[in-house]
Design a protein around this motif. Structure first.
Motif, PDB file in Angstrom:
ATOM      1  N   THR A  88       0.839  -1.202   0.000  1.00  6.87           N
ATOM      2  CA  THR A  88       0.000   0.000   0.000  1.00  6.87           C
ATOM      3  C   THR A  88       0.874   1.251   0.000  1.00  6.87           C
ATOM      4  OG1 THR A  88      -1.735  -1.188   1.178  1.00  6.87           O
ATOM      5  CG2 THR A  88      -1.853   1.216   1.217  1.00  6.87           C
ATOM      6  N   GLU A  89       1.929   1.235   0.799  1.00 11.88           N
ATOM      7  CA  GLU A  89       2.872   2.360   0.834  1.00 11.88           C
ATOM      8  C   GLU A  89       3.611   2.474  -0.502  1.00 11.88           C
ATOM      9  OE1 GLU A  89       4.952   5.676   2.286  1.00 11.88           O
ATOM     10  OE2 GLU A  89       3.065   4.743   2.863  1.00 11.88           O
ATOM     11  N   ALA A  90       3.968   1.333  -1.080  1.00 11.69           N
ATOM     12  CA  ALA A  90       4.627   1.329  -2.390  1.00 11.69           C
ATOM     13  C   ALA A  90       3.711   1.961  -3.430  1.00 11.69           C
ATOM     14  CB  ALA A  90       4.998  -0.095  -2.792  1.00 11.69           C
ATOM     15  N   ASN A  91       2.456   1.626  -3.381  1.00 12.27           N
ATOM     16  CA  ASN A  91       1.484   2.176  -4.327  1.00 12.27           C
ATOM     17  C   ASN A  91       1.325   3.687  -4.130  1.00 12.27           C
ATOM     18  OD1 ASN A  91      -0.063   1.628  -6.539  1.00 12.27           O
ATOM     19  ND2 ASN A  91      -1.882   1.114  -5.379  1.00 12.27           N
ATOM     20  N   ARG A  92       1.347   4.134  -2.893  1.00 11.53           N
ATOM     21  CA  ARG A  92       1.263   5.577  -2.612  1.00 11.53           C
ATOM     22  C   ARG A  92       2.463   6.310  -3.218  1.00 11.53           C
ATOM     23  NH1 ARG A  92       3.422   9.281   0.201  1.00 11.53           N
ATOM     24  NH2 ARG A  92       4.814   7.916   1.356  1.00 11.53           N
ATOM     25  N   LEU A  93       3.631   5.728  -3.068  1.00 12.63           N
ATOM     26  CA  LEU A  93       4.835   6.326  -3.633  1.00 12.63           C
ATOM     27  C   LEU A  93       4.782   6.370  -5.162  1.00 12.63           C
ATOM     28  CD1 LEU A  93       7.374   4.701  -1.199  1.00 12.63           C
ATOM     29  CD2 LEU A  93       7.052   7.168  -1.507  1.00 12.63           C
ATOM     30  N   MET A  94       4.201   5.343  -5.754  1.00 14.41           N
ATOM     31  CA  MET A  94       4.044   5.347  -7.209  1.00 14.41           C
ATOM     32  C   MET A  94       3.080   6.457  -7.629  1.00 14.41           C
ATOM     33  SD  MET A  94       6.203   3.252  -8.245  1.00 14.41           S
ATOM     34  CE  MET A  94       5.800   3.359  -9.960  1.00 14.41           C
ATOM     35  N   GLY A  95       2.050   6.680  -6.825  1.00 12.67           N
ATOM     36  CA  GLY A  95       1.137   7.788  -7.106  1.00 12.67           C
ATOM     37  C   GLY A  95       1.868   9.120  -7.092  1.00 12.67           C
ATOM     38  N   GLU A  96       2.779   9.287  -6.134  1.00 17.33           N
ATOM     39  CA  GLU A  96       3.579  10.511  -6.080  1.00 17.33           C
ATOM     40  C   GLU A  96       4.471  10.633  -7.311  1.00 17.33           C
ATOM     41  OE1 GLU A  96       5.804  10.773  -2.460  1.00 17.33           O
ATOM     42  OE2 GLU A  96       4.006  10.756  -1.204  1.00 17.33           O
ATOM     43  N   ALA A  97       5.057   9.512  -7.738  1.00 19.53           N
ATOM     44  CA  ALA A  97       5.917   9.522  -8.923  1.00 19.53           C
ATOM     45  C   ALA A  97       5.109   9.924 -10.161  1.00 19.53           C
ATOM     46  CB  ALA A  97       6.568   8.152  -9.118  1.00 19.53           C
ATOM     47  N   ILE A  98       3.920   9.370 -10.284  1.00 15.28           N
ATOM     48  CA  ILE A  98       3.049   9.712 -11.419  1.00 15.28           C
ATOM     49  C   ILE A  98       2.707  11.204 -11.381  1.00 15.28           C
ATOM     50  CG2 ILE A  98       0.744   9.371 -12.416  1.00 15.28           C
ATOM     51  CD1 ILE A  98       1.009   6.409 -11.342  1.00 15.28           C
ATOM     52  N   SER A  99       2.385  11.699 -10.210  1.00 12.69           N
ATOM     53  CA  SER A  99       2.046  13.108 -10.062  1.00 12.69           C
ATOM     54  C   SER A  99       3.221  14.009 -10.459  1.00 12.69           C
ATOM     55  CB  SER A  99       1.637  13.385  -8.612  1.00 12.69           C
ATOM     56  OG  SER A  99       1.320  14.735  -8.436  1.00 12.69           O
ATOM     57  N   LEU A 100       4.432  13.617 -10.089  1.00 11.37           N
ATOM     58  CA  LEU A 100       5.610  14.402 -10.461  1.00 11.37           C
ATOM     59  C   LEU A 100       5.800  14.435 -11.976  1.00 11.37           C
ATOM     60  CD1 LEU A 100       8.079  13.198  -7.687  1.00 11.37           C
ATOM     61  CD2 LEU A 100       7.287  15.557  -8.031  1.00 11.37           C
ATOM     62  N   VAL A 101       5.571  13.308 -12.625  1.00  9.59           N
ATOM     63  CA  VAL A 101       5.689  13.262 -14.085  1.00  9.59           C
ATOM     64  C   VAL A 101       4.628  14.159 -14.722  1.00  9.59           C
ATOM     65  CG1 VAL A 101       5.459  11.808 -16.141  1.00  9.59           C
ATOM     66  CG2 VAL A 101       6.792  10.993 -14.189  1.00  9.59           C
ATOM     67  N   VAL A 102       3.405  14.044 -14.249  1.00  8.73           N
ATOM     68  CA  VAL A 102       2.316  14.846 -14.812  1.00  8.73           C
ATOM     69  C   VAL A 102       2.592  16.335 -14.617  1.00  8.73           C
ATOM     70  CG1 VAL A 102      -0.130  15.445 -14.554  1.00  8.73           C
ATOM     71  CG2 VAL A 102       0.574  13.050 -14.626  1.00  8.73           C
ATOM     72  N   SER A 103       3.052  16.726 -13.438  1.00  7.21           N
ATOM     73  CA  SER A 103       3.337  18.146 -13.217  1.00  7.21           C
ATOM     74  C   SER A 103       4.494  18.618 -14.090  1.00  7.21           C
ATOM     75  CB  SER A 103       3.598  18.434 -11.738  1.00  7.21           C
ATOM     76  OG  SER A 103       4.775  17.815 -11.299  1.00  7.21           O
ATOM     77  N   GLY A 104       5.428  17.723 -14.405  1.00  5.57           N
ATOM     78  CA  GLY A 104       6.519  18.080 -15.302  1.00  5.57           C
ATOM     79  C   GLY A 104       6.085  18.233 -16.745  1.00  5.57           C
ATOM     80  N   LEU A 105       4.913  17.714 -17.067  1.00  8.42           N
ATOM     81  CA  LEU A 105       4.380  17.799 -18.430  1.00  8.42           C
ATOM     82  C   LEU A 105       3.509  19.029 -18.659  1.00  8.42           C
ATOM     83  CD1 LEU A 105       3.245  14.127 -19.100  1.00  8.42           C
ATOM     84  CD2 LEU A 105       5.145  15.341 -20.133  1.00  8.42           C
ATOM     85  N   GLU A 106       3.192  19.751 -17.608  1.00  7.24           N
ATOM     86  CA  GLU A 106       2.218  20.841 -17.716  1.00  7.24           C
ATOM     87  C   GLU A 106       2.563  21.857 -18.797  1.00  7.24           C
ATOM     88  OE1 GLU A 106       0.983  22.714 -14.054  1.00  7.24           O
ATOM     89  OE2 GLU A 106       1.170  20.784 -13.028  1.00  7.24           O
ATOM     90  N   GLU A 107       3.803  22.313 -18.812  1.00  8.97           N
ATOM     91  CA  GLU A 107       4.183  23.348 -19.771  1.00  8.97           C
ATOM     92  C   GLU A 107       4.074  22.835 -21.208  1.00  8.97           C
ATOM     93  OE1 GLU A 107       7.964  26.245 -20.881  1.00  8.97           O
ATOM     94  OE2 GLU A 107       8.147  24.812 -19.235  1.00  8.97           O
ATOM     95  N   ALA A 108       4.596  21.634 -21.441  1.00 10.19           N
ATOM     96  CA  ALA A 108       4.536  21.067 -22.795  1.00 10.19           C
ATOM     97  C   ALA A 108       3.090  20.802 -23.210  1.00 10.19           C
ATOM     98  CB  ALA A 108       5.353  19.781 -22.859  1.00 10.19           C
ATOM     99  N   THR A 109       2.292  20.293 -22.286  1.00  6.60           N
ATOM    100  CA  THR A 109       0.893  20.012 -22.585  1.00  6.60           C
ATOM    101  C   THR A 109       0.158  21.289 -22.950  1.00  6.60           C
ATOM    102  OG1 THR A 109       0.926  18.112 -21.092  1.00  6.60           O
ATOM    103  CG2 THR A 109      -1.233  19.009 -21.658  1.00  6.60           C
ATOM    104  N   GLN A 110       0.373  22.324 -22.170  1.00  5.87           N
ATOM    105  CA  GLN A 110      -0.295  23.596 -22.447  1.00  5.87           C
ATOM    106  C   GLN A 110       0.156  24.169 -23.789  1.00  5.87           C
ATOM    107  OE1 GLN A 110      -2.845  24.762 -20.464  1.00  5.87           O
ATOM    108  NE2 GLN A 110      -3.169  25.961 -22.321  1.00  5.87           N
ATOM    109  N   TYR A 111       1.432  24.070 -24.075  1.00  5.24           N
ATOM    110  CA  TYR A 111       1.965  24.550 -25.356  1.00  5.24           C
ATOM    111  C   TYR A 111       1.270  23.842 -26.516  1.00  5.24           C
ATOM    112  CZ  TYR A 111       5.471  25.756 -28.906  1.00  5.24           C
ATOM    113  OH  TYR A 111       6.110  26.216 -30.033  1.00  5.24           O
TER     114      TYR A 111
END
Length: 118
Positions: A88-111
């Motif tokens: 469950t903790e591993a899955n939570r950490l993966m959720g954080e990793a996914i969120s970091l990737v998505v937030s890193g895509l914001e500028e490119a996505t908006q462009y």
């Protein structure tokens, strides 16, 4: 940001996001596994995530995605959590990793959205 950079960043980011979502599902499936089954599941997931880490490094180099070192740290921690039988903790950490990737895509996505490309 130039169009080529936006496309490259978006492509690599979306690919990483898909890999991380798959890994998250693998961790979720570990819930309830015991002994030998859990050991095999952890080993397979660790091997899969080593491949993902390779893709992560390639994306960092080719697409200049931000915060990928933080994503890699979450992946390492998630593998450890699964190893000590805390999926469950591993899955939570993966959720954080996914969120970091998505937030890193914001500028490119908006462009790309501004140019009606996605």
């Amino acid at each position: 940001m130039e169009l080529k950079q936006a496309i490259n960043r978006f492509h690599h980011g979306e690919k990483l996001k898909s890999y991380l979502i798959t890994a998250s599902g693998m961790f979720a499936e570990m819930t309830g596994l015991k002994d030998r089954e859990l050991a095999v599941a952890v080993r397979l997931t660790r091997a899969y995530l080593e491949q993902v880490r390779g893709e992560l490094r390639m994306a960092a180099y080719l697409a200049e995605l931000p915060r990928l070192s933080e994503v890699e740290a979450r992946i390492k921690s998630a593998v450890w959590e699964a190893h000590i039988n805390r999926p469950t903790e591993a899955n939570r950490l993966m959720g954080e990793a996914i969120s970091l990737v998505v937030s890193g895509l914001e500028e490119a996505t908006q462009y790309l959205k501004d140019r009606s490309l996605i």
